[in-house]
Design a protein around this motif. Structure first.
Motif, short mmCIF file in Angstrom:
data_model
loop_
_atom_site.label_atom_id
_atom_site.label_comp_id
_atom_site.label_asym_id
_atom_site.label_seq_id
_atom_site.Cartn_x
_atom_site.Cartn_y
_atom_site.Cartn_z
N ALA A 107 -3.89 -6.84 -6.67
CA ALA A 107 -4.97 -6.00 -6.43
C ALA A 107 -4.56 -5.07 -5.34
CB ALA A 107 -6.02 -7.15 -5.13
N MET B 296 -3.00 2.60 -5.01
CA MET B 296 -3.55 3.49 -6.19
C MET B 296 -4.71 5.01 -5.52
SD MET B 296 -0.84 4.21 -7.39
CE MET B 296 -1.54 4.81 -9.66
N ARG B 297 -5.27 3.81 -5.07
CA ARG B 297 -7.11 4.33 -4.49
C ARG B 297 -6.77 5.10 -3.12
NH1 ARG B 297 -10.93 -0.08 -5.11
NH2 ARG B 297 -10.96 0.08 -7.73
N TYR C 287 -12.89 -4.09 -13.95
CA TYR C 287 -12.21 -2.93 -13.63
C TYR C 287 -11.85 -2.61 -15.49
CZ TYR C 287 -14.52 -2.31 -9.26
OH TYR C 287 -14.82 -2.38 -8.37
N TYR C 288 -10.72 -1.61 -15.48
CA TYR C 288 -9.75 -1.25 -16.51
C TYR C 288 -9.60 0.17 -16.47
CZ TYR C 288 -13.40 1.70 -18.79
OH TYR C 288 -14.31 2.51 -19.10
N TRP C 289 -8.40 0.59 -16.78
CA TRP C 289 -6.97 1.55 -16.25
C TRP C 289 -7.56 2.29 -17.55
CZ3 TRP C 289 -5.54 3.73 -11.78
CH2 TRP C 289 -5.19 2.41 -11.34
N ILE D 243 -3.88 -1.82 -6.97
CA ILE D 243 -4.84 -0.81 -7.33
C ILE D 243 -6.00 -0.40 -5.81
CG2 ILE D 243 -8.03 -1.24 -7.42
CD1 ILE D 243 -6.67 -3.44 -9.05
N HIS E 238 -9.07 4.50 -13.05
CA HIS E 238 -8.95 3.53 -12.70
C HIS E 238 -11.06 3.35 -13.08
CE1 HIS E 238 -9.89 -0.13 -10.33
NE2 HIS E 238 -8.75 -1.18 -11.24
N LEU F 46 1.16 4.06 -16.31
CA LEU F 46 0.56 2.80 -15.45
C LEU F 46 2.07 2.31 -16.60
CD1 LEU F 46 -2.92 2.04 -16.50
CD2 LEU F 46 -1.10 2.50 -14.04
N ASN G 89 -0.41 -3.51 -13.19
CA ASN G 89 -2.13 -2.68 -12.63
C ASN G 89 -3.26 -3.37 -12.32
OD1 ASN G 89 -2.99 -2.98 -15.38
ND2 ASN G 89 -2.08 -0.97 -16.40
N ASP G 90 -3.19 -5.06 -12.81
CA ASP G 90 -3.93 -5.84 -12.08
C ASP G 90 -3.70 -6.24 -11.51
OD1 ASP G 90 -1.98 -7.30 -12.70
OD2 ASP G 90 -2.95 -8.24 -14.38
#
Length: 142
Positions: free
Chosen positions: A38, A44-45, A76-78, A41, A64, A25, A35-36
Motif C-alpha cells: 500500500a 507512486m500515485r 487493483y492490478y498493475w 501504491i 495501476h 515494476l 508493487n502490492d
C-alpha cells in the motif's frame, strides 16, 4: 495515508538508479519496492500526480488499474509497462540528494506535502549553491 519523505526519496533514487532510461515494476521490486504494498501504491500515485514519473509510451496513468466484478469489492492490478522519471523528477531527486537540502527538510519540514517539498528543495538547493559560489569566489549572485 501520510507521506513518508524517506520512502519517497528512496523510491525516486530507485527510479534514477536503474540501468537504462526506463524503469519497470520488476526493477523497483528488486530495489525493495514490492508493487502490492500500500505504501508503494500511495507514493507512486503521488509521484505521478505531481508529474515526477510517467509512462514511456506517453499514455495517461502509470499502469495501476482498477477492476470490479458485479457484486464484488474493488480490486487493483498493475500493467507491467515501462515508466520513467520526468525532467521534473530528475530535478527533484537531484535537489534531495544534496546533503544540506535533505537535512534541512528532514529536520524542519517533516510534515509538508510533496508540492511544498518540491518548492523547498529547489529554493534550498539554489540558496546553498549561491552561498557556495560566494564562499569560493567572493561574488554575490542574485
Amino acid at each position: 495515508m501520510k507521506i513518508d519523505q524517506q520512502y519517497l526519496k528512496d523510491l525516486l533514487i530507485a527510479f534514477e538508479d536503474t540501468v537504462g532510461p526506463d524503469t519497470t515494476l520488476n526493477d523497483l521490486s528488486k530495489s525493495g519496492f514490492p508493487n502490492d504494498d500500500a505504501n508503494f501504491i500511495f507514493h507512486m500515485r503521488l509521484l505521478h500526480d505531481n508529474g515526477l514519473i510517467m509512462r514511456v509510451d506517453g499514455k495517461p496513468g502509470i499502469g495501476h488499474e482498477m477492476f470490479q466484478n458485479l457484486g464484488e469489492e474493488v480490486g487493483y492490478y498493475w500493467l507491467d509497462i515501462p515508466l520513467r522519471l520526468t525532467a521534473r523528477g530528475h530535478d527533484f531527486i537531484a535537489d534531495l540528494r544534496q546533503q544540506d537540502v535533505w537535512q534541512t527538510i528532514k529536520t524542519n519540514f517533516k510534515d509538508e506535502g510533496i508540492s511544498t517539498l518540491m518548492g523547498l528543495s529547489k529554493s534550498l538547493a539554489l540558496g546553498f549553491a549561491k552561498k557556495k559560489v560566494k564562499d569560493l569566489t567572493g561574488l554575490d549572485i542574485d
